[in-house]
Design an enzyme around this catalytic site. Structure first.
Site, PDB file in Angstrom:
ATOM      1  N   LYS A 296       0.854  -1.178   0.000  1.00  0.00           N
ATOM      2  CA  LYS A 296       0.000   0.000   0.000  1.00  0.00           C
ATOM      3  C   LYS A 296       0.899   1.240   0.000  1.00  0.00           C
ATOM      4  O   LYS A 296       1.921   1.267   0.690  1.00  0.00           O
ATOM      5  CB  LYS A 296      -0.881  -0.021   1.260  1.00  0.00           C
ATOM      6  CG  LYS A 296      -1.873   1.129   1.361  1.00  0.00           C
ATOM      7  CD  LYS A 296      -2.750   0.976   2.601  1.00  0.00           C
ATOM      8  CE  LYS A 296      -3.842   2.026   2.683  1.00  0.00           C
ATOM      9  NZ  LYS A 296      -4.711   1.847   3.858  1.00  0.00           N
TER      10      LYS A 296
ATOM     11  N   SER B 182      -9.688   1.798   2.967  1.00  0.00           N
ATOM     12  CA  SER B 182      -8.818   2.567   2.113  1.00  0.00           C
ATOM     13  C   SER B 182      -7.789   1.722   1.354  1.00  0.00           C
ATOM     14  O   SER B 182      -7.230   2.192   0.373  1.00  0.00           O
ATOM     15  CB  SER B 182      -8.088   3.617   2.950  1.00  0.00           C
ATOM     16  OG  SER B 182      -7.238   3.014   3.899  1.00  0.00           O
TER      17      SER B 182
ATOM     18  N   SER C 294      -9.885  -0.469   7.192  1.00  0.00           N
ATOM     19  CA  SER C 294      -9.333  -0.396   5.833  1.00  0.00           C
ATOM     20  C   SER C 294      -8.642  -1.626   5.289  1.00  0.00           C
ATOM     21  O   SER C 294      -8.299  -1.659   4.115  1.00  0.00           O
ATOM     22  CB  SER C 294      -8.379   0.780   5.733  1.00  0.00           C
ATOM     23  OG  SER C 294      -9.124   1.951   5.565  1.00  0.00           O
TER      24      SER C 294
HETATM   25  N1  GLN Z   1     -13.286   4.450   6.643  1.00  0.00           N
HETATM   26  C1  GLN Z   1     -12.518   4.804   7.789  1.00  0.00           C
HETATM   27  C2  GLN Z   1     -12.020   6.220   7.646  1.00  0.00           C
HETATM   28  O1  GLN Z   1     -12.239   6.785   6.647  1.00  0.00           O
HETATM   29  C3  GLN Z   1     -11.383   3.856   8.016  1.00  0.00           C
HETATM   30  C4  GLN Z   1     -10.208   4.093   7.159  1.00  0.00           C
HETATM   31  C5  GLN Z   1      -9.027   3.268   7.562  1.00  0.00           C
HETATM   32  O2  GLN Z   1      -9.153   2.252   8.217  1.00  0.00           O
HETATM   33  N2  GLN Z   1      -7.847   3.735   7.166  1.00  0.00           N
HETATM   34  O3  GLN Z   1     -11.423   6.767   8.515  1.00  0.00           O
END
Ligand code: GLN
Length: 508
Positions: free
Chosen positions: A80, A155, A179
Site C-alpha cells: 500500500k 482505504s 481499511s
Molecule cells: N473508513 C474509515 C475512515 O475513513 C477507516 C479508514 C481506515 O481504516 N484507514 O477513517
C-alpha cells in the site's frame, strides 16, 4: 493463465521456487506484465521494473545458494502506498506527497524484504487512508475487479483489487477503522488486522496513530499467516510497539506457533473440529441498515461453522452505534495533528504564489490536500479546540474505553470469538456517495468498534450478492487481544469447508 497465477498459495509458490521449477525473476516478470495489462484497474500507483527485477535476482541468488532460503524468497507482493519505500515514490495517494521519495523503508517493508519477498511496487488507496471506497485517491479511484463500476472498498482498495485480480498473491494494507477488512470483503479476498501494537508503525504514514495498524491481504488464511508472521514483532523505533503479547515475545514465529497449535487441535477434532468453540453473534450487527443479501450470507456462514461443531451465542455490544461518532472524533483529532507536518516546508507540496509565510502554508495545504482530508482536518481541529475539547474529544475517549470494555465482557462471559458482517452491503457504485460523505462514514459501523478497542479481526469471503454482476460479501471474525494465530486457524478451517475464497472475478 499467467505464470505467477499458477500457484494457489504462497506455500505452493515457495515449493516451486525452492525446487527451482520457477525463478523469482520469471514470477516477477509475469506479475509485472499482469499489472501493466490490467492498468485500467488503477490498482498500482508506481511500478519500477528495474527495482523489482533487482530484488527478484537477489532472491534467486538466495534460492540458489542457501540451504534454507528465507520463507518468502522470490514471492512477489506489493505495498500500500502508505508505507514509505526506498526507490519507489511514496505518496499516500495525495497530491501533497506526489513527488516524495523516502530515504528509508518502513519496518513492514524491510521485514518482508528480509523474508525474501519481492516488491512489485506501490498500491493505490484513499488519500492518507481516509475513506472506505478508494474514491478519495488524488490519482483516481481503483476499480473493483468484480465489476469495474463498483468501488473496491477502502482505504486499502488497491491492495484488495490487486489480489482479487490475480496481479499479486499478497499485499500489505493498513487498517485504522476497517481499511484492511472492508476492501478484502468487497473484493472477495481475505485480510487481517492484528492487535494494535503487534506490527510496527515505523514508516507507515500516520493517520490516527492510536488506531493505525498494518495487516496483509491475500486470497486465503494460510497466505495471510505467511505474510503477517514475518511482518509482526517488536520494533524499538515505534513507541507503541509491544515487546510481549500475553507473556510471549512479540517476534516472528509467535503467530505461526499459535496457528499451528490451533490447527492441530482442529485436526485432532475430526469431523467436529470446532467443538467447544463459542461464537458470539452481536445482535446490534444485524439491525436496520444491513442488506438482505449480506445478512443471508452471514447466516449461511454461521451455519457452516455450527456444522463444524461450533456453538452460537447471542451477545450484545450495546455501544455499536456510538462507535461511529466516537471514531469520527478521535481519528480526525489525531489526523489533524499528524497532518500538521505537511506545510510545504518540512514536507509536501509547496504553492507557487504567496506573499508571506502564513499564506504559503495555507495555500500549500489547500492545494495539496483533497476535500475529504481537509474535512477531517477541520473536524479534528474543531474537536480539539478550547471549549470543545471536553465536550467532544474527552467524551469520545471515555466512550472508547466503554466500547473496549464491552468487548472484554463478551469474551470473559460469553464467547471465544465474535462473528458478523464487515460491511452493511456489497460494493457501492463509484460515485454513489459523492454528495454524501457521511454515508461512507456510516458504512464503517461494523469495523470501527474493533479498531477503537485495538482488537484483532479478519474478513474472509463468505458469499456473493448484489443485483447486477455478482459482488463479494465478507465475514468478519473478531478475536480477543493477541489471538491472531487462532483467528487465522479458524478462518483456515472455514476455508477448508467452503470455496468462497476460491471464487474469482471473470477476467482475473
Ligand atoms: N473508513 C474509515 C475512515 O475513513 C477507516 C479508514 C481506515 O481504516 N484507514 O477513517
Amino acid at each position: 493463465m499467467s505464470l505467477h497465477n499458477e500457484f494457489d498459495s504462497i506455500a505452493a509458490m515457495r515449493e516451486a521456487l525452492r525446487a527451482r521449477r520457477v525463478s523469482a525473476r520469471e514470477l516477477a516478470t509475469s506479475a509485472l506484465e499482469a499489472v501493466q495489462s490490467r492498468s485500467r484497474l488503477n490498482a498500482f500507483l508506481h511500478i519500477d521494473p528495474d527495482l523489482t527485477l533487482a530484488q527478484a535476482d537477489a532472491a534467486d541468488r538466495l534460492l540458489a545458494e542457501e540451504a534454507t532460503p528465507p520463507l518468502l524468497a522470490g514471492v512477489p507482493i506489493a505495498h500500500k502506498d502508505l508505507f514509505v519505500t526506498q526507490g519507489w515514490r511514496t505518496t499516500a495517494a495525495s497530491k501533497m506527497l506526489a513527488q516524495y521519495k523516502s530515504p528509508f523503508d518502513a519496518t513492514v517493508v524491510s521485514r518482508l524484504q528480509q523474508a525474501g519477498a519481492v516488491s512489485l511496487g506501490k498500491l493505490n488507496c484513499d488519500e492518507f487512508a481516509m475513506g472506505s471506497g478508494n474514491e478519495n485517491s488524488a490519482f483516481g479511484p481503483t476499480l473493483n475487479p468484480w465489476d469495474l463500476d463498483a468501488v473496491p472498498g477502502g482505504s486499502s482498495g488497491g491492495s484488495a483489487a490487486a489480489v482479487a485480480a490475480g496481479l499479486v498473491i499478497g499485499a500489505t494494507g493498513t487498517d485504522t477503522g476497517g481499511s484492511v477488512r472492508q476492501p478484502a470483503a468487497l473484493c472477495g479476498v481475505s485480510g487481517i488486522k492484528p492487535t494494535y501494537g503487534t506490527v510496527s508503525r515505523y514508516g507507515m504514514i500516520a493517520y490516527g496513530s492510536s488506531l493505525d495498524q498494518a495487516g496483509p491481504i491475500a486470497r486465503h488464511a494460510q497466505d495471510l499467516l505467511e505474510l503477517l508472521d514475518p511482518m509482526s514483532g517488536f520494533d524499538p523505533r515505534d513507541a507503541t510497539s509491544l515487546e510481549t503479547c500475553d507473556g510471549v515475545a512479540n517476534a516472528p514465529g509467535r503467530i505461526r506457533a499459535q496457528f499451528d497449535a490451533t490447527a492441530k487441535a482442529y485436526t485432532d477434532g475430526g469431523s467436529q473440529p470446532l467443538k467447544g468453540l463459542r461464537i458470539g453473534v452481536p445482535q446490534e450487527f444485524f439491525g436496520e441498515g444491513l442488506a438482505a443479501d449480506v445478512a443471508q450470507a452471514i447466516e449461511a456462514a454461521l451455519a457452516s461453522l455450527e456444522s463444524l461443531g461450533a456453538s452460537r451465542v447471542s451477545i450484545s455490544l450495546p455501544l455499536t452505534e456510538l462507535s461511529i461518532p466516537t471514531y469520527y472524533v478521535i481519528a480526525p483529532a489525531e489526523a489533524s495533528s499528524n497532518l500538521s507536518r505537511y506545510d510545504g516546508v518540512r514536507y509536501g507540496h509547496r504553492a507557487q504564489a504567496y506573499s508571506d509565510l502564513a499564506e504559503m502554508s495555507s495555500r500549500s495545504r489547500t492545494e495539496g490536500f483533497g476535500p475529504e482530508v481537509l474535512r477531517r482536518i477541520m473536524v479534528g481541529t474543531y474537536v480539539l479546540s478550547h471549549g470543545y475539547y471536553d465536550a467532544y474529544y474527552l467524551q469520545a475517549q471515555r466512550v472508547r474505553r466503554m466500547i473496549a470494555n464491552d468487548f472484554q465482557r463478551a469474551f470473559a462471559d460469553h464467547c471465544d470469538v465474535i462473528v458478523g458482517p464487515v460491511t452493511p452491503s456489497v460494493a457501492k457504485r463509484i460515485g454513489d456517495n459523492r454528495e454524501d460523505p457521511v454515508a461512507d462514514w456510516l458504512a464503517d459501523i461494523y469495523t470501527l468498534g474493533v479498531s477503537l478497542a485495538g482488537l484483532p479481526a479478519m474478513s474472509i469471503p463468505c458469499g456473493l450478492g448484489g443485483t447486477g454482476k455478482p459482488l463479494p460479501i465478507g465475514l468478519q471474525i473478531i478475536g480477543n487481544y493477541f489471538s491472531e494465530g487462532r483467528l487465522l486457524a479458524l478462518a483456515d478451517r472455514f476455508q477448508q469447508a467452503t470455496d468462497w475464497h476460491q471464487r474469482k472475478p471473470e477476467q482475473a
